[in-house]
Enzyme design. Structure first.
Site: not given
Length: 186
Positions: A62, A72, A132, A167
């Site tokens: 992603h 992140k 995250y 995905d």
């Protein structure tokens, strides 16, 4: 906190120091001052938490394109994941290269992934949880993905992964145009 460079210089592996006693342990997972000393000056604005019920669940690869590109700081708080970052900054000497590390509740490690990198992970245990921090708010109009199996990443899978429809339908890396470059601010 121990800060280690990975083979992709900008992607850092962080291991917070744990203080243990007969009750268990305590650690700081993020400290703005200490991480700034390590060169991480990102302003995190959003925390995310995912749970994957089945081992072999693969989430990624992603990204969020500019102007909402995200850095992140990823950690696994339950179970085990193989976490991957891929440099997709056009003009970078490491363009298309990836690094993967095992993050688990037991090892407490975290991976810092700058903007301009794809991110994904595969779970190694059932009921795995990943938390995250992100440097930009989620922006659906900037959301994107690259097919997980189009970069030669060794995910360590023993069978087909559990994928989302998004995905599974993501474009392959070879036909994908990166919105990131070394010259353009993310």
């Amino acid at each position: 906190m121990i800060v280690e460079r990975t083979r992709l210089d900008e992607v850092l592996l962080l291991t917070p120091r744990r203080f243990t006693d007969d009750r268990g342990w305590f650690c700081e997972t993020w400290n703005r001052r200490d991480l700034a000393l390590a060169g991480i000056t990102v302003d995190f604005v959003q925390d995310n938490h995912s749970m994957s019920a089945a081992a072999g669940t693969l989430r990624g690869l992603h990204y969020q394109r500019p102007p909402q590109a995200q850095a992140k700081l990823v950690g696994c708080t339950r179970g085990v994941v193989f976490d991957v970052a891929v440099d997709v900054r056009a003009g970078s000497a490491s363009y298309g290269q990836w690094v993967g590390v095992e993050l688990s509740a037991e090892n407490g490690r975290q991976l810092f992934i700058p903007a301009g990198f794809l991110h994904g992970f595969v779970t190694r245990a059932p009921d795995t949880e990943v938390q995250y921090k992100c440097s930009a708010y989620y922006a659906p109009e900037c959301d994107g993905a690259v097919r997980w199996d189009s970069l030669g990443i060794d995910w360590g899978l023993t069978g087909a992964p559990v994928l989302s429809a998004k995905d599974a339908a993501a474009p392959a890396f070879d036909g994908w145009q990166s919105p990131f470059s070394m010259e353009t601010p993310t």
